[in-house]
Design an enzyme around this catalytic site. Structure first.
Site, short mmCIF file in Angstrom:
data_model
loop_
_atom_site.label_atom_id
_atom_site.label_comp_id
_atom_site.label_asym_id
_atom_site.label_seq_id
_atom_site.Cartn_x
_atom_site.Cartn_y
_atom_site.Cartn_z
N LYS A 111 0.83 -1.21 0.00
CA LYS A 111 0.00 0.00 0.00
C LYS A 111 0.86 1.26 0.00
O LYS A 111 0.56 2.24 -0.68
CB LYS A 111 -0.93 0.00 1.21
N LYS A 194 -6.41 -13.08 -11.17
CA LYS A 194 -7.77 -13.34 -10.73
C LYS A 194 -8.64 -12.11 -10.95
O LYS A 194 -8.16 -10.99 -11.12
CB LYS A 194 -7.79 -13.75 -9.26
N LYS A 197 -11.72 -5.91 -8.51
CA LYS A 197 -12.27 -4.59 -8.78
C LYS A 197 -11.21 -3.65 -9.33
O LYS A 197 -11.44 -2.92 -10.29
CB LYS A 197 -12.87 -4.00 -7.50
#
Length: 328
Positions: A111, A194, A197
């Protein structure tokens, strides 16, 4: 029954990966375990959502969970921010969490790399908030993917540390719950990885027939096999994986035969795949539309879920306060 806890960040609509990878298994698990499924709106604050979007996003996931078959009479469904006890436990766990171990977590480093201008304390202490969500209900099983295994180990570490510091055997060590054959890894439509979003390769449960079909028809393919029984490249294997999930065995075998004898037409495969996904998701989409329009019912479910979750949470917090020394 053993207690199972699972949370999801309200960062958009559920997609096929969420449904076949987790939610469909949750529907079965609610009959076998004491299940608590929460919508992690506090976790979403690390990306600074707009105030108007917080309740809307939470209700979106709530409606979609219900539409998929999670029954509020069998499982506890709640919104994280409706259970303030989690913040108290989060505080206690943070007091015994160390900077070095938090900075070393893979999720924090990833992150921080992706959003270098927003490396906030919430990102750093994500593992302690996740641990608080789990330990608040003294859960023993947590269905998570491999990408969360390090955070699960942190939760076990915080559990052990609390018990050792205060000389008690209070918190269990929660175990990652492999859903086994109940869950599937759903590939994206972009040829690799995979469905997700953020990857822009997802089919959402709310997608209408036109939108869904357009996405499938744009899925990555190649020029086709040139030799019989060729090994499938990843983009083609992904399409067959989806076909195996939503289509009949006869349909799958038909197109597999076409691939193996080099006569396959990907346009025909995609049309069939799109039609079968539409057939599988149309009933869910209709329920999502109906539930999303019934704000009063969603509020009622959220309130009842919060009441049930807080019963469990208050029991834990009362004991934790006594153990630490704040109890009367």
């Amino acid at each position: 029954m053993e207690t199972v806890v699972s949370g999801i960040r309200p960062t958009g609509n559920l997609h096929l990966g969420n449904y076949y990878g987790a939610v469909r298994a949750f529907v079965q698990m609610q009959h076998e375990y004491n299940c608590l499924f929460f919508i992690a709106d506090w976790h979403s604050l690390t990306t600074h959502p707009k105030p108007d979007n917080i309740v809307k996003s939470a209700h979106t996931i709530l409606a979609e969970y219900l539409a998929c078959g999670i029954d509020p009479e069998k499982a506890t469904i709640y919104i994280q921010s409706d259970v303030p006890e989690v913040l108290e436990l989060y505080l206690y766990l943070n007091m015994n969490a160390y900077l070095g171990e938090l900075e070393r977590t893979t999720t924090f480093k990833e992150k921080a790399r992706k959003q270098p201008d927003n490396v906030n304390a919430g990102l750093l202490t994500y593992p302690t908030l996740m641990a608080a969500d789990i330990l608040l209900h003294r859960a023993v099983k947590v269905p998570v993917g491999k990408d969360q295994e390090q955070n699960m180990e942190m939760a076990r570490k915080f559990s052990r540390r609390f018990n050792n510091i205060y000389g008690v055997e209070f918190f269990p060590e929660p175990q990652s719950f492999s859903l086994g054959e109940r869950a599937l890894k759903i590939p994206g439509l972009d040829g690799s990885g995979k469905m997700g979003k953020s990857e822009g390769n997802a089919i959402y449960l709310i997608d209408d027939e036109k939108t869904l079909t357009k996405k499938v028809m744009r899925a990555v393919t190649d020029a086709g096999p040139t030799e019989p029984n060729s090994k499938m490249p990843e983009p083609i294997q992904n399409l067959f994986t989806l076909l195996g999930i939503v289509s009949t065995p006869d349909t799958y075998e038909y197109f597999l035969g076409k691939y193996n004898d080099c006569s396959i037409r990907y346009g025909d495969l995609k049309k069939q795949l799109a039609a079968d996904i539409v057939a599988a998701t149309a009933p869910i989409r209709r329920r999502i539309m109906d539930l999303s329009a019934d704000e009063e019912y969603l509020k009622k479910v959220a309130v009842r879920g919060a009441e049930k979750a807080r019963e469990s949470a208050r029991t834990t917090i009362d004991e934790v306060r006594k153990i630490i020394g704040f109890g009367k």
